[in-house]
Design an enzyme around this catalytic site. Structure first.
Site, mmCIF file in Angstrom:
data_model
loop_
_atom_site.group_PDB
_atom_site.id
_atom_site.type_symbol
_atom_site.label_atom_id
_atom_site.label_comp_id
_atom_site.label_asym_id
_atom_site.label_seq_id
_atom_site.Cartn_x
_atom_site.Cartn_y
_atom_site.Cartn_z
ATOM 1 N N GLY A 17 -49.791 -9.100 17.551
ATOM 2 C CA GLY A 17 -51.074 -8.514 17.183
ATOM 3 C C GLY A 17 -52.073 -9.489 16.591
ATOM 4 O O GLY A 17 -53.025 -9.075 15.934
ATOM 5 N N SER A 18 -51.915 -10.781 16.845
ATOM 6 C CA SER A 18 -52.886 -11.710 16.260
ATOM 7 C C SER A 18 -54.257 -11.545 16.909
ATOM 8 O O SER A 18 -55.283 -11.643 16.228
ATOM 9 C CB SER A 18 -52.392 -13.160 16.337
ATOM 10 O OG SER A 18 -52.410 -13.633 17.658
ATOM 11 N N ASN A 19 -54.299 -11.281 18.211
ATOM 12 C CA ASN A 19 -55.595 -10.998 18.836
ATOM 13 C C ASN A 19 -56.183 -9.702 18.293
ATOM 14 O O ASN A 19 -57.382 -9.622 18.023
ATOM 15 C CB ASN A 19 -55.437 -10.856 20.355
ATOM 16 C CG ASN A 19 -55.631 -12.157 21.084
ATOM 17 O OD1 ASN A 19 -56.748 -12.649 21.207
ATOM 18 N ND2 ASN A 19 -54.526 -12.736 21.546
ATOM 19 N N LYS A 68 -44.596 7.205 33.098
ATOM 20 C CA LYS A 68 -45.836 6.495 32.750
ATOM 21 C C LYS A 68 -46.984 7.489 32.600
ATOM 22 O O LYS A 68 -47.818 7.374 31.709
ATOM 23 C CB LYS A 68 -46.142 5.465 33.836
ATOM 24 C CG LYS A 68 -47.367 4.619 33.525
ATOM 25 C CD LYS A 68 -47.740 3.736 34.688
ATOM 26 C CE LYS A 68 -47.011 2.427 34.688
ATOM 27 N NZ LYS A 68 -47.452 1.501 33.641
ATOM 28 N N MET A 93 -48.364 -5.167 26.736
ATOM 29 C CA MET A 93 -47.479 -5.566 27.823
ATOM 30 C C MET A 93 -47.011 -4.358 28.640
ATOM 31 O O MET A 93 -45.833 -4.015 28.648
ATOM 32 C CB MET A 93 -46.291 -6.349 27.259
ATOM 33 C CG MET A 93 -46.709 -7.645 26.591
ATOM 34 S SD MET A 93 -47.879 -8.603 27.593
ATOM 35 C CE MET A 93 -47.280 -10.258 27.332
ATOM 36 N N ASN A 110 -59.315 -7.291 29.115
ATOM 37 C CA ASN A 110 -58.012 -7.904 28.816
ATOM 38 C C ASN A 110 -58.183 -9.394 28.550
ATOM 39 O O ASN A 110 -59.044 -10.042 29.137
ATOM 40 C CB ASN A 110 -57.058 -7.720 30.007
ATOM 41 C CG ASN A 110 -55.662 -8.264 29.718
ATOM 42 O OD1 ASN A 110 -55.129 -8.054 28.628
ATOM 43 N ND2 ASN A 110 -55.074 -8.976 30.665
ATOM 44 N N HIS A 112 -56.123 -12.920 28.857
ATOM 45 C CA HIS A 112 -54.931 -13.437 29.547
ATOM 46 C C HIS A 112 -54.776 -14.931 29.260
ATOM 47 O O HIS A 112 -55.747 -15.687 29.337
ATOM 48 C CB HIS A 112 -55.034 -13.197 31.054
ATOM 49 C CG HIS A 112 -53.795 -13.633 31.764
ATOM 50 N ND1 HIS A 112 -52.653 -12.851 31.806
ATOM 51 C CD2 HIS A 112 -53.480 -14.792 32.382
ATOM 52 C CE1 HIS A 112 -51.704 -13.512 32.439
ATOM 53 N NE2 HIS A 112 -52.176 -14.698 32.802
HETATM 54 C C1 GAR Z 1 -51.598 -13.375 23.946
HETATM 55 O O1 GAR Z 1 -51.372 -14.722 24.279
HETATM 56 C C2 GAR Z 1 -52.209 -12.652 25.138
HETATM 57 O O2 GAR Z 1 -53.099 -13.441 25.864
HETATM 58 C C3 GAR Z 1 -50.968 -12.344 25.939
HETATM 59 O O3 GAR Z 1 -50.032 -11.928 24.991
HETATM 60 C C4 GAR Z 1 -50.266 -12.633 23.765
HETATM 61 C C5 GAR Z 1 -50.332 -11.630 22.632
HETATM 62 O O4 GAR Z 1 -50.359 -12.270 21.392
HETATM 63 N N1 GAR Z 1 -51.223 -11.356 26.935
HETATM 64 C C6 GAR Z 1 -50.669 -11.369 28.142
HETATM 65 O O5 GAR Z 1 -49.879 -12.210 28.514
HETATM 66 C C7 GAR Z 1 -51.111 -10.250 29.072
HETATM 67 N N2 GAR Z 1 -50.652 -10.493 30.392
HETATM 68 P P1 GAR Z 1 -50.815 -11.468 20.089
HETATM 69 O O6 GAR Z 1 -49.940 -10.211 20.017
HETATM 70 O O7 GAR Z 1 -50.536 -12.392 18.941
HETATM 71 O O8 GAR Z 1 -52.267 -11.137 20.229
#
Ligand code: GAR
Length: 194
Positions: A17-19, A68, A93, A110, A112
């Site tokens: 969850g840092s983003n 789903k 995810m 999103n 990526h």
């Molecule tokens: C991030 O690097 C994001 O870009 C990636 O998961 C990570 C989540 O980190 N997303 C994907 O790969 C989507 N296909 P976070 O939980 O620290 O934000």
């Protein structure tokens, strides 16, 4: 009186969850008429849950326990409860169904961890690192019914350094992920203020 220019978004996340935290903090400090009243998480143990709560944003855990379709119906019900129209995926995810994507057409974003169309899928940094690319990057894009195929909003690149490990490589990319989402939110803030 209703504020019709308000942009109400939710963050969907599955992991650290840092983003999500970066997005919530930015909206709380610079959000103008952009609001994020809800986080949705599909994993009951995910650290994002505590991160959201520490920022006083409710986090609804909606696991996939059946189909789903059932899970997405529950997600839409939660989004409707908070009048959410925009969705920011932040390490969510799970692949959204075409029906779900159509319901929020052009309003699901999103982040990526690769320079799409290179290295789609769930391990963008790992795949790029193992492929020894001299330059990698991150991509902010609209979500369509494909896997990481939606229209690209913006990309940022970073070089692979000789001394890089996967961890240092990823850490450099993550900073750019945060920048891309902040810059996109700034654009929405301007739009909501217009
Ligand atoms: C991030 O690097 C994001 O870009 C990636 O998961 C990570 C989540 O980190 N997303 C994907 O790969 C989507 N296909 P976070 O939980 O620290 O934000």
């Amino acid at each position: 009186m209703a504020d019709n220019n308000k942009i109400i978004a939710a963050v969907l996340a599955s992991g650290s969850g840092s983003n999500a935290e970066n997005i919530l903090r930015h909206v709380q400090t610079h959000g103008g008429r952009v609001e994020i009243p809800l986080v949705i998480c599909n994993k009951p143990e995910a650290p994002i849950i505590a991160r959201a709560e520490s920022l006083s944003v409710p986090c609804r855990v909606i696991e996939r326990t059946g189909t789903k379709k059932e899970q997405e119906t529950a997600i839409i019900a939660a989004l409707d409860e908070y009048h959410v129209e925009w969705i920011f995926l932040a390490g969510f995810m799970a692949i959204l169904s075409p029906d779900f994507v159509a319901a929020y057409d052009g309003r699901i974003i999103n982040i990526h961890p690769s320079l799409l169309p290179q290295f789609p899928g769930k391990d963008g940094y790992g795949d790029a690192f193992r492929a020894n690319v001299p330059v990698s990057g991150v991509t902010l894009h609209y979500v369509d019914a494909g896997l990481d195929t939606g229209p690209i909003i913006a990309q940022k690149t970073f070089p692979r350094l000789e001394a890089d490990t996967l961890e240092t490589f990823r850490a450099r990319g993550m900073q750019l992920e945060y920048e891309l989402y902040r810059e996109f939110i700034d654009i929405l803030v301007q739009r909501a203020a217009a």
